[in-house]
Write a protein that holds these residues in place. Sequence first.
Motif, PDB file in Angstrom:
ATOM      1  N   LYS A 176       0.886  -1.161   0.000  1.00 19.79           N
ATOM      2  CA  LYS A 176       0.000   0.000   0.000  1.00 19.79           C
ATOM      3  C   LYS A 176       0.924   1.210   0.000  1.00 19.79           C
ATOM      4  O   LYS A 176       1.391   1.648   1.048  1.00 19.79           O
ATOM      5  CB  LYS A 176      -0.913  -0.016   1.224  1.00 19.79           C
ATOM      6  CG  LYS A 176      -1.979  -1.078   1.184  1.00 19.79           C
ATOM      7  CD  LYS A 176      -3.004  -0.919   2.298  1.00 19.79           C
ATOM      8  CE  LYS A 176      -2.464  -1.402   3.626  1.00 19.79           C
ATOM      9  NZ  LYS A 176      -3.488  -1.365   4.707  1.00 19.79           N
ATOM     10  N   GLY A 177       1.207   1.689  -1.214  1.00 16.85           N
ATOM     11  CA  GLY A 177       2.206   2.732  -1.364  1.00 16.85           C
ATOM     12  C   GLY A 177       1.608   4.123  -1.473  1.00 16.85           C
ATOM     13  O   GLY A 177       0.567   4.321  -2.117  1.00 16.85           O
ATOM     14  N   TYR A 178       2.264   5.093  -0.832  1.00 17.81           N
ATOM     15  CA  TYR A 178       1.855   6.498  -0.888  1.00 17.81           C
ATOM     16  C   TYR A 178       3.089   7.355  -1.145  1.00 17.81           C
ATOM     17  O   TYR A 178       4.130   7.164  -0.510  1.00 17.81           O
ATOM     18  CB  TYR A 178       1.231   6.957   0.434  1.00 17.81           C
ATOM     19  CG  TYR A 178      -0.021   6.227   0.851  1.00 17.81           C
ATOM     20  CD1 TYR A 178      -1.284   6.697   0.506  1.00 17.81           C
ATOM     21  CD2 TYR A 178       0.065   5.073   1.625  1.00 17.81           C
ATOM     22  CE1 TYR A 178      -2.434   6.033   0.917  1.00 17.81           C
ATOM     23  CE2 TYR A 178      -1.075   4.400   2.043  1.00 17.81           C
ATOM     24  CZ  TYR A 178      -2.326   4.885   1.689  1.00 17.81           C
ATOM     25  OH  TYR A 178      -3.457   4.224   2.093  1.00 17.81           O
TER      26      TYR A 178
ATOM     27  N   GLY B 291       2.827  18.370  -4.492  1.00 14.29           N
ATOM     28  CA  GLY B 291       2.084  17.972  -3.301  1.00 14.29           C
ATOM     29  C   GLY B 291       0.894  17.083  -3.564  1.00 14.29           C
ATOM     30  O   GLY B 291       0.154  16.751  -2.629  1.00 14.29           O
ATOM     31  N   ALA B 292       0.685  16.665  -4.816  1.00 12.11           N
ATOM     32  CA  ALA B 292      -0.420  15.758  -5.130  1.00 12.11           C
ATOM     33  C   ALA B 292      -0.082  14.341  -4.660  1.00 12.11           C
ATOM     34  O   ALA B 292       1.046  13.872  -4.837  1.00 12.11           O
ATOM     35  CB  ALA B 292      -0.692  15.760  -6.630  1.00 12.11           C
ATOM     36  N   MET B 293      -1.062  13.676  -4.084  1.00 18.48           N
ATOM     37  CA  MET B 293      -0.849  12.322  -3.559  1.00 18.48           C
ATOM     38  C   MET B 293      -0.993  11.292  -4.670  1.00 18.48           C
ATOM     39  O   MET B 293      -1.922  11.332  -5.473  1.00 18.48           O
ATOM     40  CB  MET B 293      -1.859  12.028  -2.452  1.00 18.48           C
ATOM     41  CG  MET B 293      -1.702  10.649  -1.813  1.00 18.48           C
ATOM     42  SD  MET B 293      -0.248  10.533  -0.750  1.00 18.48           S
ATOM     43  CE  MET B 293      -0.902  11.305   0.753  1.00 18.48           C
ATOM     44  N   LEU B 294      -0.044  10.361  -4.716  1.00 18.11           N
ATOM     45  CA  LEU B 294      -0.099   9.226  -5.619  1.00 18.11           C
ATOM     46  C   LEU B 294      -0.122   7.951  -4.791  1.00 18.11           C
ATOM     47  O   LEU B 294       0.579   7.846  -3.788  1.00 18.11           O
ATOM     48  CB  LEU B 294       1.120   9.191  -6.544  1.00 18.11           C
ATOM     49  CG  LEU B 294       1.385  10.414  -7.428  1.00 18.11           C
ATOM     50  CD1 LEU B 294       2.698  10.225  -8.190  1.00 18.11           C
ATOM     51  CD2 LEU B 294       0.225  10.638  -8.396  1.00 18.11           C
ATOM     52  N   GLN B 295      -0.938   6.993  -5.217  1.00 14.55           N
ATOM     53  CA  GLN B 295      -0.950   5.686  -4.558  1.00 14.55           C
ATOM     54  C   GLN B 295      -0.480   4.628  -5.561  1.00 14.55           C
ATOM     55  O   GLN B 295      -0.704   4.765  -6.765  1.00 14.55           O
ATOM     56  CB  GLN B 295      -2.348   5.354  -4.053  1.00 14.55           C
ATOM     57  CG  GLN B 295      -2.831   6.305  -2.955  1.00 14.55           C
ATOM     58  CD  GLN B 295      -4.156   5.877  -2.349  1.00 14.55           C
ATOM     59  OE1 GLN B 295      -4.381   4.689  -2.077  1.00 14.55           O
ATOM     60  NE2 GLN B 295      -5.045   6.836  -2.128  1.00 14.55           N
ATOM     61  N   PHE B 296       0.175   3.609  -5.057  1.00 11.45           N
ATOM     62  CA  PHE B 296       0.720   2.578  -5.942  1.00 11.45           C
ATOM     63  C   PHE B 296       0.804   1.259  -5.183  1.00 11.45           C
ATOM     64  O   PHE B 296       0.796   1.228  -3.949  1.00 11.45           O
ATOM     65  CB  PHE B 296       2.103   2.990  -6.465  1.00 11.45           C
ATOM     66  CG  PHE B 296       3.132   3.211  -5.386  1.00 11.45           C
ATOM     67  CD1 PHE B 296       3.988   2.189  -4.985  1.00 11.45           C
ATOM     68  CD2 PHE B 296       3.257   4.454  -4.751  1.00 11.45           C
ATOM     69  CE1 PHE B 296       4.933   2.385  -3.987  1.00 11.45           C
ATOM     70  CE2 PHE B 296       4.194   4.662  -3.755  1.00 11.45           C
ATOM     71  CZ  PHE B 296       5.036   3.615  -3.371  1.00 11.45           C
ATOM     72  N   SER B 297       0.892   0.190  -5.930  1.00 12.84           N
ATOM     73  CA  SER B 297       1.059  -1.132  -5.323  1.00 12.84           C
ATOM     74  C   SER B 297       2.390  -1.766  -5.686  1.00 12.84           C
ATOM     75  O   SER B 297       2.820  -2.730  -5.046  1.00 12.84           O
ATOM     76  CB  SER B 297      -0.075  -2.075  -5.761  1.00 12.84           C
ATOM     77  OG  SER B 297      -0.046  -2.261  -7.174  1.00 12.84           O
ATOM     78  N   HIS B 298       3.055  -1.227  -6.729  1.00 13.50           N
ATOM     79  CA  HIS B 298       4.326  -1.781  -7.196  1.00 13.50           C
ATOM     80  C   HIS B 298       5.309  -0.636  -7.470  1.00 13.50           C
ATOM     81  O   HIS B 298       4.900   0.441  -7.921  1.00 13.50           O
ATOM     82  CB  HIS B 298       4.120  -2.607  -8.472  1.00 13.50           C
ATOM     83  CG  HIS B 298       3.367  -3.883  -8.255  1.00 13.50           C
ATOM     84  ND1 HIS B 298       2.043  -3.911  -7.844  1.00 13.50           N
ATOM     85  CD2 HIS B 298       3.747  -5.192  -8.378  1.00 13.50           C
ATOM     86  CE1 HIS B 298       1.638  -5.170  -7.732  1.00 13.50           C
ATOM     87  NE2 HIS B 298       2.652  -5.967  -8.052  1.00 13.50           N
TER      88      HIS B 298
ATOM     89  N   GLN C 287       1.304  -6.556   1.510  1.00 13.38           N
ATOM     90  CA  GLN C 287       0.300  -5.529   1.829  1.00 13.38           C
ATOM     91  C   GLN C 287       0.738  -4.569   2.944  1.00 13.38           C
ATOM     92  O   GLN C 287      -0.089  -3.894   3.566  1.00 13.38           O
ATOM     93  CB  GLN C 287      -1.048  -6.161   2.186  1.00 13.38           C
ATOM     94  CG  GLN C 287      -1.903  -6.477   0.969  1.00 13.38           C
ATOM     95  CD  GLN C 287      -2.330  -5.209   0.228  1.00 13.38           C
ATOM     96  OE1 GLN C 287      -3.115  -4.405   0.727  1.00 13.38           O
ATOM     97  NE2 GLN C 287      -1.784  -5.026  -0.978  1.00 13.38           N
ATOM     98  N   LYS C 288       2.036  -4.497   3.180  1.00 17.26           N
ATOM     99  CA  LYS C 288       2.552  -3.508   4.129  1.00 17.26           C
ATOM    100  C   LYS C 288       2.467  -2.116   3.496  1.00 17.26           C
ATOM    101  O   LYS C 288       2.434  -1.970   2.267  1.00 17.26           O
ATOM    102  CB  LYS C 288       4.001  -3.814   4.507  1.00 17.26           C
ATOM    103  CG  LYS C 288       4.199  -5.165   5.174  1.00 17.26           C
ATOM    104  CD  LYS C 288       3.543  -5.190   6.545  1.00 17.26           C
ATOM    105  CE  LYS C 288       3.939  -6.401   7.359  1.00 17.26           C
ATOM    106  NZ  LYS C 288       3.548  -7.687   6.769  1.00 17.26           N
ATOM    107  N   THR C 289       2.438  -1.103   4.331  1.00 17.52           N
ATOM    108  CA  THR C 289       2.390   0.276   3.848  1.00 17.52           C
ATOM    109  C   THR C 289       3.802   0.763   3.543  1.00 17.52           C
ATOM    110  O   THR C 289       4.712   0.611   4.359  1.00 17.52           O
ATOM    111  CB  THR C 289       1.729   1.194   4.893  1.00 17.52           C
ATOM    112  OG1 THR C 289       0.377   0.769   5.095  1.00 17.52           O
ATOM    113  CG2 THR C 289       1.744   2.643   4.435  1.00 17.52           C
ATOM    114  N   MET C 290       3.970   1.348   2.343  1.00 18.52           N
ATOM    115  CA  MET C 290       5.263   1.903   1.923  1.00 18.52           C
ATOM    116  C   MET C 290       5.122   3.400   1.715  1.00 18.52           C
ATOM    117  O   MET C 290       4.182   3.864   1.067  1.00 18.52           O
ATOM    118  CB  MET C 290       5.739   1.244   0.625  1.00 18.52           C
ATOM    119  CG  MET C 290       7.048   1.830   0.089  1.00 18.52           C
ATOM    120  SD  MET C 290       7.549   1.143  -1.525  1.00 18.52           S
ATOM    121  CE  MET C 290       8.064  -0.496  -1.048  1.00 18.52           C
ATOM    122  N   ILE C 291       6.061   4.152   2.264  1.00 20.62           N
ATOM    123  CA  ILE C 291       6.126   5.600   2.043  1.00 20.62           C
ATOM    124  C   ILE C 291       7.581   5.974   1.798  1.00 20.62           C
ATOM    125  O   ILE C 291       8.494   5.185   2.090  1.00 20.62           O
ATOM    126  CB  ILE C 291       5.553   6.404   3.236  1.00 20.62           C
ATOM    127  CG1 ILE C 291       6.319   6.107   4.538  1.00 20.62           C
ATOM    128  CG2 ILE C 291       4.067   6.147   3.399  1.00 20.62           C
ATOM    129  CD1 ILE C 291       5.873   6.981   5.712  1.00 20.62           C
TER     130      ILE C 291
END
Length: 529
Positions: free
Chosen positions: A6-8, A14-21, A51-55
């Motif tokens: 769960k990537g952020y 400053g726009a938020m992007l989410q990704f899984s890979h 499914q860990k959170t990545m930042i």
Amino acid sequence: MFGNVKGYTLTNSGAMLQFSHIVFENGKVLEIGDQTLLNQYPDSLFIDGQQKTMIPGLIDAHGHMLGLGNSLLKVDIRDVKSAQLSAKKVGDYAAQNDHLKWITGGGWNQVLWPDKQFPNAQQLDEYVSEKPVLLSRVDGHAAWANSKALAIAGISKDTLDPPGGKIIRDSQGNPTGVLIDTAMYLVTKHLPNQSDDYYQASLNAATEHLHSVGITSVHDAGIEKAEYDFFKRLALEKNLDVRIYAMVWYEDPNLEAILNAGYFNDAEDFLSIRSVKAMADGALGSRGAALFENYADAPDNKGLLVIQEDQFKPLFDLVLKHDFQHNLHAIGDLANHLALNQFEASFKDVGGKNLRNRIEHAQIISLNDIPRFKQLDIIPSMQPTHATSDMNMAEDRLGKDRLLGAYAWKRFIDQGSPLPLGSDFPVELANPFYGIHAAVTRQDRNNQPVGGWVPSQALSLQQTFKGFTIDAAYAAHQEDIIGGLTKNKWADFILIDQDIFSIDKDQIWKTKVLETWVAGKRVYQAKPN
């Protein structure tokens, strides 16, 4: 390739992007996206993120690398409940470290003790009298010495207060053992010189700790020539594991030579030196912050200017004409006002407005001065946990009216100022999730006070995340290489045990770091429970 996360991350705007890979190679990000990247990079080594959170790796925009390591290697009295118990802990430490010529450490804060009074030398003498003892206050703007240390420094009833400093005295004029701001130098100049071996031990301790809390880059707020040389050697030898944006200390006798040598940056962006750190005033807790009006709880005291007013212009002009960013510690409203005035004047005389100059802390600002930060392109570099640490005494020191411009993060955000965030470790604990929690709740880690302290100045989670990533990178001229997980930036990232964007905000401070990666290499992994 890391997948199933769960990537952020944020863009530079400053726009938020989410990704899984996420795909990275040679230490840099190639692409972020979804599982279709598996088909685009079929030969990539796949790591299941489960499914860990990545930042992105978090950036602390104001800390002290070797100071942190030093504190981890010395006696720590941060959470001790009284002066007497603190002195006893120091005595126990001295007995266990008989080889030391000086006993040093710190973390004391008299505001948290039952009597709220400064400690004295006699309390230390009871436990350690044959060796000198020097203990810094939690904010680094005062020190507590025993009688042996005072004697070595020659501090007596007849010793004059140095400019920008104060020797606390009893009713007979005798020094009590507490030294404020530049008065500390009367003792610290007698401390043994540190060796490269000690620097290395300190750096190793600090690096290990920072990795464990998810920090991959630090703005080191004040290094002297010996540290400058030490960090440069390690960078050239490729022996740094935390990125360091180092500010040269303004009082170093080699300052002009360092400025004349120009910027330093290694090929892998682990060390950048292009700024100077100076100190305008003291701190609020020790009543050293320079104020327009007297302290509410000390009617005869307006604080201390560490740099005297006639010294502002030559220092600012010197730094700016060499195209070095100028970063000035200013806490009180007077110190901030004088700093803004001098920035404005020096920009007209020598230029440098484009250098992303900063005021470090920017804690107590006249409401009329806050817009000037934006007008002059001065970046307020602030530390959220300072507010939650200071809230139990700030109103006592300032009164209600001056709180309107104190720790006013939201006012800066609303006017469009970048807001790099940090901790000022080891003054505060380095854990950035404590800072994120403080910024969004205006509460301590007991979630007090209910509703938050001056909640109008709380930030949103996305604003705070930007402060510890993109804005911090921008404040170091590094927004194109770190601070996010977008194409061509360094693959500095962390995996954490909870999704900070979906949990209750009062739980953010409990976040644990599972893994830390720098330039695509894992540098920390939490031990299994």
